[in-house]
Design an enzyme around this catalytic site. Sequence first.
Site, PDB file in Angstrom:
ATOM      1  N   LEU A 126       1.274  -1.016  -0.206  1.00  0.00           N
ATOM      2  CA  LEU A 126      -0.010   0.046   0.234  1.00  0.00           C
ATOM      3  C   LEU A 126       1.147   1.401  -0.029  1.00  0.00           C
ATOM      4  O   LEU A 126       1.994   1.082   1.200  1.00  0.00           O
ATOM      5  CB  LEU A 126      -0.610  -0.041   1.328  1.00  0.00           C
ATOM      6  CG  LEU A 126      -2.324  -0.445   1.567  1.00  0.00           C
ATOM      7  CD1 LEU A 126      -2.599  -0.169   2.680  1.00  0.00           C
ATOM      8  CD2 LEU A 126      -3.118  -0.535   0.596  1.00  0.00           C
ATOM      9  N   HIS A 127       0.480   2.426  -0.929  1.00  0.00           N
ATOM     10  CA  HIS A 127       1.353   3.634  -0.607  1.00  0.00           C
ATOM     11  C   HIS A 127       0.567   4.688  -1.486  1.00  0.00           C
ATOM     12  O   HIS A 127       0.767   6.470  -1.463  1.00  0.00           O
ATOM     13  CB  HIS A 127       2.688   3.261  -1.161  1.00  0.00           C
ATOM     14  CG  HIS A 127       2.726   3.130  -2.948  1.00  0.00           C
ATOM     15  ND1 HIS A 127       1.734   1.763  -3.571  1.00  0.00           N
ATOM     16  CD2 HIS A 127       2.891   4.467  -4.050  1.00  0.00           C
ATOM     17  CE1 HIS A 127       2.464   2.545  -4.892  1.00  0.00           C
ATOM     18  NE2 HIS A 127       2.531   3.326  -4.990  1.00  0.00           N
ATOM     19  N   ARG A 128      -0.254   4.428  -2.258  1.00  0.00           N
ATOM     20  CA  ARG A 128      -1.224   5.867  -2.871  1.00  0.00           C
ATOM     21  C   ARG A 128      -2.342   6.344  -1.911  1.00  0.00           C
ATOM     22  O   ARG A 128      -2.899   5.861  -1.282  1.00  0.00           O
ATOM     23  CB  ARG A 128      -2.094   5.187  -4.479  1.00  0.00           C
ATOM     24  CG  ARG A 128      -0.986   4.093  -5.462  1.00  0.00           C
ATOM     25  CD  ARG A 128      -2.375   3.698  -6.517  1.00  0.00           C
ATOM     26  NE  ARG A 128      -1.610   3.527  -7.732  1.00  0.00           N
ATOM     27  CZ  ARG A 128      -0.754   4.290  -8.231  1.00  0.00           C
ATOM     28  NH1 ARG A 128      -1.064   5.443  -8.518  1.00  0.00           N
ATOM     29  NH2 ARG A 128      -0.114   3.200  -9.233  1.00  0.00           N
TER      30      ARG A 128
END
Length: 371
Positions: A212-214
């Site tokens: 996850l990073h957005r």
Amino acid sequence: MKKLRLACVVGARPNFMKMAPLLRAFEAYPQVETVLIHTGQHYDRNLSDVFFEELGIKHPDVSLNVGSGSHGVQTAQIIEKIEQVLQDASAEGTPFDRLIVVGDVNSTMAATLASVKLGIPVAHVEAGLRSFDRTMPEEINRIVTDALSDMLLVSEPSGIENLKQEGKPEEQLYLVGNVMIDTLMHLLPKARQSDVLSRYELQPSQYGLVTLHRPANVDDPKILESLLDVLIDISKRLKLIFPIHPRTEKRLTDFGLLDKVKSADAIVLAPPLGYLDFLALSSQAKVIVTDSGGLQEESTVLGVPCLTLRPNTERPCTTEGGTSTLIGNDAALLNQCLEDVLEGRYKNGTAPKVWDGKAAERIASVIVERC
């Protein structure tokens, strides 16, 4: 035999993985000289000797050290510095015949703009991909790069249709396949030798991989917590490994959620991993939960279910025929799809025929024949 001098531009770590098979493919043509230019758009301390050795490519011939900054500042600096490199080559009597860019980062668009203004034609690898979401900076970069390039090297059929709709002539369009899949197939045997599963006490096909990073997923505490609640619940039945992006870790800390994740016994937090370790994990996972576009592609070739935490995708073949499902940040849909995976109800997918590990060979042939 006509000599051909190519400027090959990269700006971020994934670009090297896309450029690596191209550089290898050009080695089959003794008349071709490649000059690898790294803009330094993303500083990455993992770009070590081991990284280049694993990919089988040389270190950059030119490093511009642009560094981070706003889109405008970064783009301007890349244009200025790339322009100087291209002008110096011409002044020295060794002009470039063509510039090659990959992907959709700021370096891709900026280098293209600098090159065409100097009369140097551009080949764009991964042309034609469209999410139709212009709030994404990458979408703007893709559109501008394709508008200016005269050789459009397309990874999937939707790209050809998109470019035709935008008025690009057919003689500029080439469906060649996906260079990231070339790299995956080239390095998969080596990745399978990694001990990363044993290090994290995982068994093949008995764990899920999470990335996850957005901003849409990690910048809103309510959204992030709702996704984490699903993952924590499912981890009671399926162990999860979560290589945590620094940006995500900061958000978890800021929102007071990091301890909540750490308290889940069957969620293993890991630092960012190298490509071989990560490929070993992704290729042997039971399911992947991610907001990464590249993982959509890789999971489709690997045959691993991929629950993509995005509302749209520039890679529709991964959802229409592949193993990916668009989840957005809908926690209920994520839970439902995870249940489908665990109960054996999830779809089987197939990859496009041109995702066969030979895209770089096709691209090299096109470029040498056209130039």
